[in-house]
Design a protein around this motif. Structure first.
Motif, PDB file in Angstrom:
ATOM      1  N   GLU A   1     -40.777  18.670 -31.029  1.00 38.61           N
ATOM      2  CA  GLU A   1     -40.677  19.763 -30.072  1.00 38.61           C
ATOM      3  C   GLU A   1     -39.406  20.559 -30.327  1.00 38.61           C
ATOM      4  OE1 GLU A   1     -43.044  20.689 -28.365  1.00 38.61           O
ATOM      5  OE2 GLU A   1     -44.255  18.960 -27.852  1.00 38.61           O
ATOM      6  N   GLY A   2     -39.426  21.806 -29.920  1.00 35.08           N
ATOM      7  CA  GLY A   2     -38.282  22.686 -30.090  1.00 35.08           C
ATOM      8  C   GLY A   2     -38.535  23.696 -31.195  1.00 35.08           C
TER       9      GLY A   2
ATOM     10  N   PHE B   1     -31.399  24.017 -38.683  1.00 35.02           N
ATOM     11  CA  PHE B   1     -31.674  22.617 -38.962  1.00 35.02           C
ATOM     12  C   PHE B   1     -30.631  22.049 -39.928  1.00 35.02           C
ATOM     13  CE2 PHE B   1     -34.606  19.356 -41.030  1.00 35.02           C
ATOM     14  CZ  PHE B   1     -34.511  18.457 -39.983  1.00 35.02           C
ATOM     15  N   ALA B   2     -30.359  22.767 -40.998  1.00 36.47           N
ATOM     16  CA  ALA B   2     -29.368  22.321 -41.980  1.00 36.47           C
ATOM     17  C   ALA B   2     -27.985  22.198 -41.347  1.00 36.47           C
ATOM     18  CB  ALA B   2     -29.330  23.282 -43.170  1.00 36.47           C
ATOM     19  N   LYS B   3     -27.612  23.170 -40.518  1.00 37.02           N
ATOM     20  CA  LYS B   3     -26.314  23.133 -39.842  1.00 37.02           C
ATOM     21  C   LYS B   3     -26.213  21.907 -38.938  1.00 37.02           C
ATOM     22  CE  LYS B   3     -23.557  26.133 -39.523  1.00 37.02           C
ATOM     23  NZ  LYS B   3     -22.274  26.423 -40.152  1.00 37.02           N
ATOM     24  N   GLU B   4     -27.284  21.609 -38.222  1.00 36.61           N
ATOM     25  CA  GLU B   4     -27.262  20.470 -37.302  1.00 36.61           C
ATOM     26  C   GLU B   4     -27.213  19.146 -38.056  1.00 36.61           C
ATOM     27  OE1 GLU B   4     -26.963  18.636 -33.573  1.00 36.61           O
ATOM     28  OE2 GLU B   4     -26.591  20.671 -34.253  1.00 36.61           O
ATOM     29  N   ILE B   5     -27.881  19.055 -39.194  1.00 40.39           N
ATOM     30  CA  ILE B   5     -27.795  17.845 -40.016  1.00 40.39           C
ATOM     31  C   ILE B   5     -26.341  17.598 -40.411  1.00 40.39           C
ATOM     32  CG2 ILE B   5     -28.361  16.839 -42.272  1.00 40.39           C
ATOM     33  CD1 ILE B   5     -31.094  18.350 -42.035  1.00 40.39           C
ATOM     34  N   MET B   6     -25.670  18.616 -40.897  1.00 47.94           N
ATOM     35  CA  MET B   6     -24.278  18.473 -41.316  1.00 47.94           C
ATOM     36  C   MET B   6     -23.378  18.128 -40.135  1.00 47.94           C
ATOM     37  SD  MET B   6     -24.203  18.789 -44.552  1.00 47.94           S
ATOM     38  CE  MET B   6     -25.855  18.163 -44.713  1.00 47.94           C
ATOM     39  N   ARG B   7     -23.628  18.734 -38.989  1.00 50.33           N
ATOM     40  CA  ARG B   7     -22.811  18.459 -37.805  1.00 50.33           C
ATOM     41  C   ARG B   7     -22.985  17.011 -37.353  1.00 50.33           C
ATOM     42  NH1 ARG B   7     -22.675  17.633 -32.696  1.00 50.33           N
ATOM     43  NH2 ARG B   7     -24.919  17.681 -32.388  1.00 50.33           N
TER      44      ARG B   7
ATOM     45  N   GLU C   1     -46.597  12.044 -26.331  1.00 56.87           N
ATOM     46  CA  GLU C   1     -45.467  12.926 -26.051  1.00 56.87           C
ATOM     47  C   GLU C   1     -44.656  13.012 -27.331  1.00 56.87           C
ATOM     48  OE1 GLU C   1     -43.126  12.493 -22.554  1.00 56.87           O
ATOM     49  OE2 GLU C   1     -44.821  11.678 -21.431  1.00 56.87           O
ATOM     50  N   ILE C   2     -44.358  14.201 -27.742  1.00 64.26           N
ATOM     51  CA  ILE C   2     -43.635  14.414 -28.996  1.00 64.26           C
ATOM     52  C   ILE C   2     -42.154  14.622 -28.669  1.00 64.26           C
ATOM     53  CG2 ILE C   2     -43.404  15.906 -31.009  1.00 64.26           C
ATOM     54  CD1 ILE C   2     -46.414  16.504 -30.751  1.00 64.26           C
ATOM     55  N   PRO C   3     -41.266  13.899 -29.351  1.00 65.77           N
ATOM     56  CA  PRO C   3     -39.837  14.022 -29.051  1.00 65.77           C
ATOM     57  C   PRO C   3     -39.247  15.357 -29.517  1.00 65.77           C
ATOM     58  CG  PRO C   3     -40.163  12.513 -30.881  1.00 65.77           C
ATOM     59  CD  PRO C   3     -41.533  12.905 -30.386  1.00 65.77           C
ATOM     60  N   PHE C   4     -38.126  15.712 -28.915  1.00 71.63           N
ATOM     61  CA  PHE C   4     -37.369  16.896 -29.294  1.00 71.63           C
ATOM     62  C   PHE C   4     -36.769  16.669 -30.679  1.00 71.63           C
ATOM     63  CE2 PHE C   4     -33.501  19.662 -28.865  1.00 71.63           C
ATOM     64  CZ  PHE C   4     -34.179  20.854 -28.734  1.00 71.63           C
TER      65      PHE C   4
END
Length: 80
Positions: free
Chosen positions: A7-8, A15-21, A61-64
């Motif tokens: 979800e989201g 996505f790439a930025k969040e992986i690195m963070r 239910e699909i997770p975020f």
């Protein structure tokens, strides 16, 4: 045929930025527009998978996406 994704809504850049963070890695990521990325297939400007069929059929239910990314990074040993 069933579609599945977390979800989201986000871009590949986000996505790439969040992986690195989340992994606490220092890596410069440059955003580009879809038209700047060469691919044989044409891509729509904005598209999302419709997951209603799989949700209804299997009553799931699909997770975020951030929750699944967090779990994935832990399994890979990139996050404690």
């Amino acid at each position: 045929m069933y579609n599945y994704s977390n979800e989201g809504v986000l871009s590949w850049y986000d996505f790439a930025k969040e992986i690195m963070r989340m992994a606490k890695k220092d890596c410069k990521i440059n955003p580009i527009e879809t038209k700047e990325y060469p691919t044989p297939a044409s891509r729509p400007h904005y598209s999302l998978l419709n997951k209603s069929k799989i949700k209804q059929k299997f009553n799931i239910e699909i997770p975020f996406w951030k929750d699944s990314l967090d779990a994935c990074l832990k399994v890979l040993g990139e996050k404690k």
